[in-house]
Motif scaffolding. Structure first.
Motif, short mmCIF file in Angstrom:
data_model
loop_
_atom_site.label_atom_id
_atom_site.label_comp_id
_atom_site.label_asym_id
_atom_site.label_seq_id
_atom_site.Cartn_x
_atom_site.Cartn_y
_atom_site.Cartn_z
N GLN A 52 -40.15 -7.04 -15.49
CA GLN A 52 -41.02 -8.21 -15.58
C GLN A 52 -40.52 -9.21 -16.62
O GLN A 52 -40.41 -10.41 -16.36
CB GLN A 52 -42.44 -7.78 -15.92
CG GLN A 52 -43.46 -8.91 -15.86
CD GLN A 52 -44.85 -8.41 -16.16
OE1 GLN A 52 -45.18 -8.16 -17.33
NE2 GLN A 52 -45.67 -8.25 -15.13
N SER A 53 -40.18 -8.70 -17.79
CA SER A 53 -39.67 -9.57 -18.85
C SER A 53 -38.33 -10.20 -18.46
O SER A 53 -38.09 -11.39 -18.70
CB SER A 53 -39.52 -8.77 -20.15
OG SER A 53 -38.97 -9.58 -21.17
N ILE A 56 -39.00 -12.99 -15.92
CA ILE A 56 -39.60 -14.18 -16.53
C ILE A 56 -38.57 -14.98 -17.31
O ILE A 56 -38.55 -16.21 -17.26
CB ILE A 56 -40.78 -13.78 -17.45
CG1 ILE A 56 -41.95 -13.24 -16.63
CG2 ILE A 56 -41.24 -14.97 -18.30
CD1 ILE A 56 -43.08 -12.65 -17.46
N HIS A 57 -37.69 -14.28 -18.03
CA HIS A 57 -36.71 -14.95 -18.89
C HIS A 57 -35.32 -15.04 -18.24
O HIS A 57 -34.33 -15.27 -18.93
CB HIS A 57 -36.60 -14.21 -20.23
CG HIS A 57 -37.87 -14.21 -21.02
ND1 HIS A 57 -38.83 -13.22 -20.90
CD2 HIS A 57 -38.36 -15.09 -21.92
CE1 HIS A 57 -39.83 -13.48 -21.71
NE2 HIS A 57 -39.59 -14.60 -22.34
N GLN A 70 -42.73 -19.34 -20.41
CA GLN A 70 -42.24 -17.96 -20.38
C GLN A 70 -43.02 -17.11 -21.38
O GLN A 70 -43.41 -15.97 -21.07
CB GLN A 70 -40.75 -17.93 -20.70
CG GLN A 70 -39.88 -18.53 -19.60
CD GLN A 70 -38.42 -18.59 -20.00
OE1 GLN A 70 -38.05 -18.30 -21.14
NE2 GLN A 70 -37.56 -18.97 -19.07
N ASN A 71 -43.25 -17.65 -22.56
CA ASN A 71 -44.00 -16.91 -23.57
C ASN A 71 -45.45 -16.68 -23.14
O ASN A 71 -46.01 -15.60 -23.37
CB ASN A 71 -43.96 -17.66 -24.90
CG ASN A 71 -42.58 -17.65 -25.53
OD1 ASN A 71 -41.77 -16.77 -25.26
ND2 ASN A 71 -42.30 -18.64 -26.36
N THR A 74 -45.53 -13.97 -20.46
CA THR A 74 -45.31 -12.67 -21.09
C THR A 74 -46.60 -12.17 -21.74
O THR A 74 -46.95 -11.00 -21.65
CB THR A 74 -44.20 -12.76 -22.15
OG1 THR A 74 -42.98 -13.19 -21.52
CG2 THR A 74 -43.96 -11.41 -22.81
#
Length: 241
Positions: A52-53, A56-57, A70-71, A74
């Motif tokens: 997942q992380s 996203i990034h 993105q943050n 998260t």
């Protein structure tokens, strides 16, 4: 990561299945088809910090999320309450709720766009249409009468789509085949962005050891243009672009 060959389900789980193995989306790791999914998920967590992380990034030109978005995503994934998240980001709770609404709206837009795209380009009705190519500086002959099916079959022979970044296995002999591989290589060059020769070479060098040949053919066949002094290059457009 090669987004062309990955499904949405592949992206969501962090791995994909090839003809012979289960492969990580982010590196060269692969496993036997009988491998327990828990082992693959452990790899994703330990090596890549979780799918997942990583998703996203993802460092990709297709990832248009800002660092702030993105943050926030998260943080949303942790299940934190809106009020607590607002304090953490020093924002009003209403701003957090609005951002959630914005993400949902973008997801709806993406879903509709994907449905439209698939109905037009993946219905099987256009597979024999000729692909769009840049305007050619010379005589246009049967080298440029190329269908989507021809491109798909040819690219499989000349590129390893399980490898990241893109790499050309060998240089073709036929000019028509060269044109077809150039249609894929040019996708690695950003649109609407002038490049110096060094910057252009940085994109081409990982694809093929003889990157100067790639550069020359991209120019000869109209995929790239350059200034008279050769200091600046830019990607041309087709009707599809």
């Amino acid at each position: 990561m090669n987004l062309t060959n990955l499904t949405i389900d592949d992206l969501k789980r962090g791995w994909h299945q090839t003809a012979t193995a289960l492969s990580c989306n982010y590196c060269d790791a692969s496993w036997e088809p009988t491998t327990a999914i828990e082992m693959i998920e452990q790899h994703l967590t330990i090596v890549h910090g979780g799918n997942q992380s990583s998703l996203i990034h993802l460092d990709s030109r297709y990832n248009t999320l800002t660092a702030k978005q993105q943050n926030l995503l998260t943080a949303f994934a942790t299940g934190i309450k809106d009020a607590d998240l607002a304090k953490q980001f020093q924002l009003a709770a209403a701003t957090i709720r609005h951002q959630k609404f914005t993400f949902r709206e973008k997801a709806k837009q993406a879903k509709l766009y994907l449905a439209i795209y698939q109905s037009v380009f993946e219905s099987g009705q256009t597979s024999n249409d000729l692909i769009a190519l840049p305007e050619q500086p010379g005589i246009v002959d049967d080298r440029f009468a190329i269908t989507e099916d021809e491109v798909a079959q040819t690219l499989k022979q000349y590129f390893d789509f399980d490898h990241e970044p893109l790499q050309l296995k060998r240089w073709p002999k036929k000019q028509k085949t060269i044109v077809m591989i150039l249609t894929r290589i040019i996708d690695e060059i950003p649109l609407n962005q002038p490049l110096s020769e060094a910057e252009l070479n940085a994109y081409l060098r990982p694809i093929y050891f003889d990157y100067t040949t790639l550069r020359r053919y991209l120019i000869d066949y109209g995929f790239l243009k350059r200034t008279v002094d050769g200091r600046q290059y830019w990607r041309t457009t087709t009707q599809e672009d």
